[in-house]
Design an enzyme around this catalytic site. Structure first.
Site, PDB file in Angstrom:
ATOM      1  N   SER A  77       0.825  -1.168   0.066  1.00 57.95           N
ATOM      2  CA  SER A  77       0.222   0.134  -0.095  1.00 57.95           C
ATOM      3  C   SER A  77       0.886   1.372   0.044  1.00 57.95           C
ATOM      4  CB  SER A  77      -0.976  -0.120   1.307  1.00 57.95           C
ATOM      5  OG  SER A  77      -0.164  -0.031   2.421  1.00 57.95           O
ATOM      6  N   TYR A 141      -0.354   1.890  -7.400  1.00 59.13           N
ATOM      7  CA  TYR A 141      -1.059   1.333  -6.184  1.00 59.13           C
ATOM      8  C   TYR A 141      -2.547   1.594  -6.399  1.00 59.13           C
ATOM      9  CZ  TYR A 141      -3.263   1.778  -1.314  1.00 59.13           C
ATOM     10  OH  TYR A 141      -4.261   1.382  -0.411  1.00 59.13           O
ATOM     11  N   LEU A 190       2.235  11.187   6.870  1.00 59.85           N
ATOM     12  CA  LEU A 190       2.339  12.523   7.417  1.00 59.85           C
ATOM     13  C   LEU A 190       2.335  12.426   9.198  1.00 59.85           C
ATOM     14  CD1 LEU A 190       2.870  15.689   7.160  1.00 59.85           C
ATOM     15  CD2 LEU A 190       0.443  15.848   7.229  1.00 59.85           C
ATOM     16  N   ARG A 221      -6.158  17.085   3.118  1.00 63.69           N
ATOM     17  CA  ARG A 221      -6.664  15.602   3.187  1.00 63.69           C
ATOM     18  C   ARG A 221      -7.459  15.510   4.375  1.00 63.69           C
ATOM     19  NH1 ARG A 221      -4.100  15.791  -0.774  1.00 63.69           N
ATOM     20  NH2 ARG A 221      -2.266  14.503  -1.261  1.00 63.69           N
ATOM     21  N   GLY A 284       2.617  13.202  -8.065  1.00 62.56           N
ATOM     22  CA  GLY A 284       1.559  12.640  -7.970  1.00 62.56           C
ATOM     23  C   GLY A 284       0.653  13.037  -6.607  1.00 62.56           C
TER      24      GLY A 284
HETATM   25  N1  UDP Z   1       3.340  15.093   3.280  1.00 64.19           N
HETATM   26  C1  UDP Z   1       4.104  16.004   3.927  1.00 64.19           C
HETATM   27  N2  UDP Z   1       5.475  15.797   4.430  1.00 64.19           N
HETATM   28  C2  UDP Z   1       5.714  14.357   4.775  1.00 64.19           C
HETATM   29  C3  UDP Z   1       4.715  13.479   4.411  1.00 64.19           C
HETATM   30  C4  UDP Z   1       3.598  13.769   3.852  1.00 64.19           C
HETATM   31  O1  UDP Z   1       3.961  17.387   3.415  1.00 64.19           O
HETATM   32  O2  UDP Z   1       6.827  14.236   5.233  1.00 64.19           O
HETATM   33  C5  UDP Z   1       1.947  15.517   2.957  1.00 64.19           C
HETATM   34  C6  UDP Z   1       1.824  14.808   1.622  1.00 64.19           C
HETATM   35  O3  UDP Z   1       2.124  15.324   0.510  1.00 64.19           O
HETATM   36  C7  UDP Z   1       0.182  14.618   1.735  1.00 64.19           C
HETATM   37  C8  UDP Z   1      -0.113  14.721   3.130  1.00 64.19           C
HETATM   38  O4  UDP Z   1       1.072  15.227   3.699  1.00 64.19           O
HETATM   39  O5  UDP Z   1      -0.312  15.936   1.162  1.00 64.19           O
HETATM   40  C9  UDP Z   1      -0.733  13.333   3.540  1.00 64.19           C
HETATM   41  O6  UDP Z   1       0.350  12.436   3.175  1.00 64.19           O
HETATM   42  P1  UDP Z   1       0.441  10.730   3.282  1.00 64.19           P
HETATM   43  O7  UDP Z   1       1.729  10.177   3.012  1.00 64.19           O
HETATM   44  O8  UDP Z   1       0.115  10.808   4.928  1.00 64.19           O
HETATM   45  O9  UDP Z   1      -0.836  10.321   2.908  1.00 64.19           O
HETATM   46  P2  UDP Z   1      -1.384  10.166   1.284  1.00 64.19           P
HETATM   47  O10 UDP Z   1      -2.254  11.514   1.232  1.00 64.19           O
HETATM   48  O11 UDP Z   1      -0.496  10.361   0.514  1.00 64.19           O
HETATM   49  O12 UDP Z   1      -2.078   9.119   1.133  1.00 64.19           O
END
Ligand code: UDP
Length: 330
Positions: A77, A141, A190, A221, A284
């Site tokens: 995932s 994914y 995050l 989000r 992405g």
């Molecule tokens: N994000 C960030 N810094 C990090 C990890 C994630 O700014 O170190 C941002 C990422 O670009 C997204 C949001 O946090 O907009 C949530 O990311 P996550 O990977 O938790 O979940 P996703 O939305 O990709 O499933």
């Protein structure tokens, strides 16, 4: 009645097992422990170590246990990894599901609930996102999850298997006991990454882009507590047991938070300054992903109980501060 949880040692799987057992259900877990954790297994569940791509193994579990319904979490995932190793995702998520469907059909199992994702939508055409909106994944994914849904649709029609596909938005938080929580290696999400800062494992959190068309320029989000996701799986099993037809449901709170808001809330919860640095956009990443979960509320009777961001982050913090190295070292 026994429920088989595939991937029951993983993050959302283990929380679902805890909720099922809390409700008095009999639970069997299958997990290959590739990304799942032995310590996340509930002591009251019967555990079989094995891979869903192993047909003989699956058939043996179905012969031994009288399974009424299956909840399927056993998949890869990570969005980033899926772009670097697409065949790993086709193999585990699609070939695995094909073998699982062979085994379900041969063993007369006709009800399954499985994990899907907001990544099936890709760049959304509107906010909030409805289940009927365009699905155009922007990563492998999401593509494999969308293909899984379609595989269930056609095979289900031919072999009378009814399914519920649950499209999660951003799963987060941890069990209220603090005994289980999120532990990915590598961690990419995050909230756990932010909490590594007050835990002394990271100096600052990177914000992936602050030039998006959102209220503070950072991505928005829909963060949904893992225990609320777990409850939705249980309701989906009940729905199928009551004769419900195959269907797809979004699961989110319907409220969006920016990356900066999540960091601010984490500062408040932990009392730590949590320095942040702006870095480049992550490829992405859509600017906004917010679910409409009206369908799940109406048809499954689902109602998130832990919707406040502060409660979500507090539960995650309880887990991370007591398990700074996850399940491996206390
Ligand atoms: N994000 C960030 N810094 C990090 C990890 C994630 O700014 O170190 C941002 C990422 O670009 C997204 C949001 O946090 O907009 C949530 O990311 P996550 O990977 O938790 O979940 P996703 O939305 O990709 O499933």
């Amino acid at each position: 009645m026994t429920i088989l949880v595939l991937g029951g040692a993983g993050y959302i799987g283990s929380h679902t097992v805890y909720e099922l057992i809390d409700k008095g259900e009999d639970v069997v877990i299958v997990d290959n422990l590739q990304t799942g954790h032995k310590a996340a297994l509930h002591p009251k569940a019967r555990f079989y170590k094995g891979d869903i791509r192993d047909r003989e193994f699956l058939d043996a579990v179905f012969k031994k246990e009288k399974i009424d319904a299956v909840i399927h979490f056993a998949a890869c995932s990570l969005v980033g990894e899926s772009m670097e190793k697409p065949l790993k995702y086709y193999d585990n998520n699609l070939c695995g599901t094909k073998i699982l469907l062979d085994s379900l059909t041969a063993n007369g199992i006709d009800k399954i609930v499985f994990s899907s994702t907001a990544a099936t939508y890709g760049e959304p055409e509107r906010i909030p996102i409805l289940e009927t909106d365009r699905t155009e994944p922007t990563n492998t994914y999401g593509e494999t999850k969308l293909s899984m849904e379609k595989m269930f649709k056609w095979v289900g029609k031919a072999h009378n298997i009814r399914y519920v596909s649950l499209r999660y938005f951003n799963a987060c938080g941890a069990h209220s006991s603090g005994k289980i929580g999120e532990d990915h290696n590598p961690e990419t999400h995050l909230i756990p990454l932010i909490l590594q800062v007050p835990n002394g494992k990271r100096e600052f959190i990177s914000i992936f882009g602050d030039d998006y068309d959102t209220k503070d320029g950072t991505c928005v989000r829909d963060y949904i507590h893992v225990t609320d996701l777990a409850q939705a799986h249980i309701l989906a099993v009940k729905y199928l047991q009551n004769g419900g037809q195959s269907d797809i449901f979004n699961l989110g709170n319907g409220v969006g938070f920016t990356v900066k808001e999540v960091i601010d809330c984490s500062r408040k919860v932990t009392g730590h300054p949590i320095p942040a640095k702006i870095s480049q956009r992550r490829s992405g990443d859509p600017a906004q992903l917010i679910a409409s979960s009206d369908k799940a509320k109406k048809i499954l009777g689902w109602q998130p109980q832990h919707a406040s961001l502060e409660e979500i982050i507090s539960s995650a913090w309880l887990w991370h501060k007591t398990h700074p190295n996850g399940f491996n070292q206390q």
